[in-house]
Design a protein around this motif. Structure first.
Motif, short mmCIF file in Angstrom:
data_model
loop_
_atom_site.label_atom_id
_atom_site.label_comp_id
_atom_site.label_asym_id
_atom_site.label_seq_id
_atom_site.Cartn_x
_atom_site.Cartn_y
_atom_site.Cartn_z
N ALA A 117 0.82 -1.23 0.00
CA ALA A 117 0.00 0.00 0.00
C ALA A 117 0.84 1.27 0.00
CB ALA A 117 -0.95 0.00 1.19
N ILE A 118 1.95 1.25 -0.74
CA ILE A 118 2.80 2.44 -0.88
C ILE A 118 2.31 3.22 -2.09
CG2 ILE A 118 5.13 3.30 -1.19
CD1 ILE A 118 6.15 0.69 -0.01
N ASP A 119 2.01 4.48 -1.90
CA ASP A 119 1.49 5.32 -2.98
C ASP A 119 2.65 5.81 -3.84
OD1 ASP A 119 0.02 6.90 -4.64
OD2 ASP A 119 -0.45 8.44 -3.16
N ILE A 120 2.84 5.19 -4.99
CA ILE A 120 3.86 5.63 -5.94
C ILE A 120 3.23 5.70 -7.32
CG2 ILE A 120 5.87 4.76 -4.68
CD1 ILE A 120 5.84 2.31 -6.45
N PRO A 121 3.66 6.65 -8.14
CA PRO A 121 3.12 6.72 -9.51
C PRO A 121 3.49 5.47 -10.29
CG PRO A 121 4.27 8.75 -8.90
CD PRO A 121 4.58 7.74 -7.85
N PRO A 122 2.55 4.73 -10.83
CA PRO A 122 2.87 3.48 -11.53
C PRO A 122 3.74 3.72 -12.75
CG PRO A 122 0.58 4.11 -11.91
CD PRO A 122 1.10 5.02 -10.86
N GLY A 123 4.85 2.97 -12.82
CA GLY A 123 5.75 3.08 -13.96
C GLY A 123 6.70 4.25 -13.92
N ALA A 124 6.67 5.06 -12.85
CA ALA A 124 7.52 6.25 -12.79
C ALA A 124 8.99 5.86 -12.73
CB ALA A 124 7.15 7.09 -11.57
N SER A 125 9.83 6.73 -13.29
CA SER A 125 11.27 6.48 -13.35
C SER A 125 12.00 7.75 -12.96
CB SER A 125 11.67 6.04 -14.76
OG SER A 125 11.51 7.11 -15.67
N THR A 126 13.32 7.75 -13.16
CA THR A 126 14.13 8.93 -12.85
C THR A 126 14.04 10.00 -13.93
OG1 THR A 126 16.06 7.85 -13.84
CG2 THR A 126 15.77 7.64 -11.45
N PHE A 127 13.33 9.72 -15.01
CA PHE A 127 13.11 10.73 -16.05
C PHE A 127 11.89 11.54 -15.65
CE2 PHE A 127 11.56 11.64 -20.57
CZ PHE A 127 12.39 12.76 -20.69
N ARG A 128 12.10 12.82 -15.30
CA ARG A 128 11.00 13.61 -14.77
C ARG A 128 11.32 15.09 -14.87
NH1 ARG A 128 12.55 10.06 -9.81
NH2 ARG A 128 14.44 11.05 -9.09
N VAL A 129 10.28 15.88 -14.75
CA VAL A 129 10.36 17.33 -14.64
C VAL A 129 9.76 17.70 -13.30
CG1 VAL A 129 9.27 19.45 -15.44
CG2 VAL A 129 10.46 17.99 -17.07
N VAL A 130 10.43 18.59 -12.56
CA VAL A 130 9.97 18.93 -11.22
C VAL A 130 10.26 20.40 -10.94
CG1 VAL A 130 12.17 18.08 -10.29
CG2 VAL A 130 10.23 18.38 -8.75
N ARG A 131 9.35 21.02 -10.24
CA ARG A 131 9.59 22.40 -9.81
C ARG A 131 10.72 22.40 -8.79
NH1 ARG A 131 6.53 25.79 -6.39
NH2 ARG A 131 4.95 24.15 -6.14
N TYR B 125 8.85 2.89 3.64
CA TYR B 125 7.60 3.60 3.41
C TYR B 125 6.37 2.76 3.69
CZ TYR B 125 10.67 7.01 1.32
OH TYR B 125 11.67 7.92 1.14
N SER B 126 6.53 1.62 4.36
CA SER B 126 5.37 0.80 4.73
C SER B 126 5.67 0.05 6.02
CB SER B 126 5.05 -0.20 3.61
OG SER B 126 4.00 -1.07 4.01
N TRP B 127 4.64 0.01 6.89
CA TRP B 127 4.75 -0.77 8.12
C TRP B 127 4.08 -2.13 7.99
CZ3 TRP B 127 8.05 0.89 11.58
CH2 TRP B 127 8.32 2.25 11.68
N ARG B 128 3.57 -2.44 6.84
CA ARG B 128 2.87 -3.72 6.67
C ARG B 128 3.76 -4.94 6.94
NH1 ARG B 128 -1.79 -3.85 1.98
NH2 ARG B 128 -3.17 -2.34 2.97
N PRO B 129 5.04 -4.95 6.50
CA PRO B 129 5.86 -6.12 6.83
C PRO B 129 5.99 -6.34 8.33
CG PRO B 129 6.88 -4.89 5.05
CD PRO B 129 5.75 -4.05 5.56
N LEU B 130 6.10 -5.24 9.09
CA LEU B 130 6.20 -5.39 10.54
C LEU B 130 4.88 -5.88 11.13
CD1 LEU B 130 8.20 -5.00 12.84
CD2 LEU B 130 7.32 -2.68 13.15
N ALA C 138 15.10 -10.76 12.19
CA ALA C 138 15.80 -10.05 11.12
C ALA C 138 14.97 -8.87 10.61
CB ALA C 138 16.12 -11.01 9.99
N LEU C 139 13.67 -9.07 10.46
CA LEU C 139 12.82 -8.00 9.96
C LEU C 139 12.71 -6.87 10.96
CD1 LEU C 139 11.08 -7.12 7.62
CD2 LEU C 139 9.14 -8.28 8.65
N VAL C 140 12.56 -7.20 12.23
CA VAL C 140 12.51 -6.15 13.25
C VAL C 140 13.83 -5.39 13.28
CG1 VAL C 140 12.36 -5.73 15.73
CG2 VAL C 140 10.78 -7.32 14.65
N GLY C 141 14.93 -6.11 13.10
CA GLY C 141 16.23 -5.45 13.05
C GLY C 141 16.34 -4.48 11.89
N ARG C 142 15.73 -4.84 10.76
CA ARG C 142 15.74 -3.93 9.60
C ARG C 142 14.99 -2.65 9.90
NH1 ARG C 142 16.08 -0.73 6.40
NH2 ARG C 142 16.61 -0.83 4.18
#
Length: 337
Positions: free
Chosen positions: A145-159, A220-225, A272-276
């Motif tokens: 459930a991480i909100d990211i633009p689908p297919g986005a890459s490092t090619f971008r324009v940003v203010r 960016y997600s607490w779901r694994p924990l 291991a996961l808690v350690g991460r």
């Protein structure tokens, strides 16, 4: 007039920097003012020498060079920090994203967006890379459930000011694509062309993709924990059930041994996961500087240099020892009465 800075991260690109400069100036010649900012991420070949040559021939070329390799996130952070124009376009030096697509991203940004991501159409990457990127984004969006633009890459324009706000967060796990929706920046996506790498072999490594995925998933997600909590509860119930079977005299030794091995494996994985996650929190508390710059043709912030902006003093020189002064000219000692 609103101008554009093109941020070009480079690591051991060599002659490809000159190719990138030629194509960028050809595609964006109608934009004024235009600035091309190369960020040398600690290259060990002649990349920096070639960038210096470009800067001597073209006043639109600016550059900063790191003291060592700090990674792509650091390179783009430096690019946004030292951009001299109100808008930035980020593009890789390999030019798999065609520079002539940048005006399309700018046109979309003019509709009121802070960030516009280029979405590769008909990707020319190797099959393993395409599969890895798709699996990473599917896992992030659907499972975590991480909100990211689908297919986005490092090619971008940003203010530029929005980009500086994002990198100024100094998160322990910086991930630009995930940070944009996190702060509520207005973003859009535009389909763009894609082409094979223009120079040299691909720098893609499966370990690099895995590392970026860890930063995204656990940063960016607490779901694994939360899943660990569920596994721990189920493991406790299974252990309790096995103990009851043991007291009742049912279940053989093999069943108990297998159950014990399973519970031990789950315990190790959970630890291991808690350690991460603890490592993530430690990074957020330390907030180290993401990079240090050794050379640039822009005015540097003192804190971005190893010398804090001060000139390097020469080391002291050794001189031949001189004879001690004679007693006749020395100051007489003071004797306490």
């Amino acid at each position: 007039m609103s101008g554009l800075t093109v941020v070009v991260p480079c690591f051991n690109e060599g002659v490809q920097t000159e190719t990138a400069h030629r194509e960028l100036t050809g595609a964006l010649g109608g934009i004024e003012p235009l600035e091309i900012l190369f960020v040398d991420d600690g290259s060990t070949d002649d990349t920096l020498d070639r960038i210096r040559g470009l800067a001597e021939r073209d006043p639109r070329v600016r550059y900063v060079s790191f003291t060592r390799n700090f990674g792509l996130e650091a390179a783009q952070a430096a690019g946004f920090a030292y951009a001299g124009q109100p808008w930035c376009a980020q593009i890789d030096a390999d030019l798999q994203a065609p520079p002539e697509e940048i005006p399309n991203l700018l046109e979309k940004a003019a509709e009121g967006y802070d960030v516009v991501f280029g979405i590769r159409r008909d990707r020319k990457d190797p099959p393993l890379r395409r599969f890895g990127a798709s699996a990473q984004q599917w896992t992030a969006r659907r499972l975590l459930a991480i909100d990211i633009p689908p297919g986005a890459s490092t090619f971008r324009v940003v203010r530029t000011e929005v980009a500086r706000t994002l990198v100024g967060l100094r998160l322990g796990s910086p991930y630009f694509i995930a940070m944009v929706p996190m702060v509520g920046a207005r973003y859009a996506v535009v389909e763009t062309g894609h082409r094979p790498r223009a120079g040299g072999g691909s720098k893609f490594r499966l370990t690099r993709l895995a590392g970026h995925s860890f930063e995204l998933f656990f940063g960016y997600s607490w779901r694994p924990l939360n899943a660990v909590y569920l596994v721990a509860a189920l493991g406790f119930a299974l252990a309790l059930l096995t103990a009851l079977f043991g007291y009742a005299g049912t279940g053989g030794a093999t069943t108990h041994a297998a159950t014990a091995a399973l519970l031990s494996g789950l315990a190790l994985a959970s630890t291991a996961l808690v350690g991460r996650y603890l490592y993530r929190l430690l990074l957020d508390m330390q907030r180290p500087r993401p990079y240090y710059i050794k050379e640039a043709n822009v005015n540097l912030h003192p804190e971005d240099t190893l010398n804090n902006g001060l000139p390097t003093p020469p080391p002291p020189a050794a001189h031949p020892p001189t004879a001690p002064p004679s007693n006749s000219s020395s100051v007489p000692p003071v004797v306490a009465s």
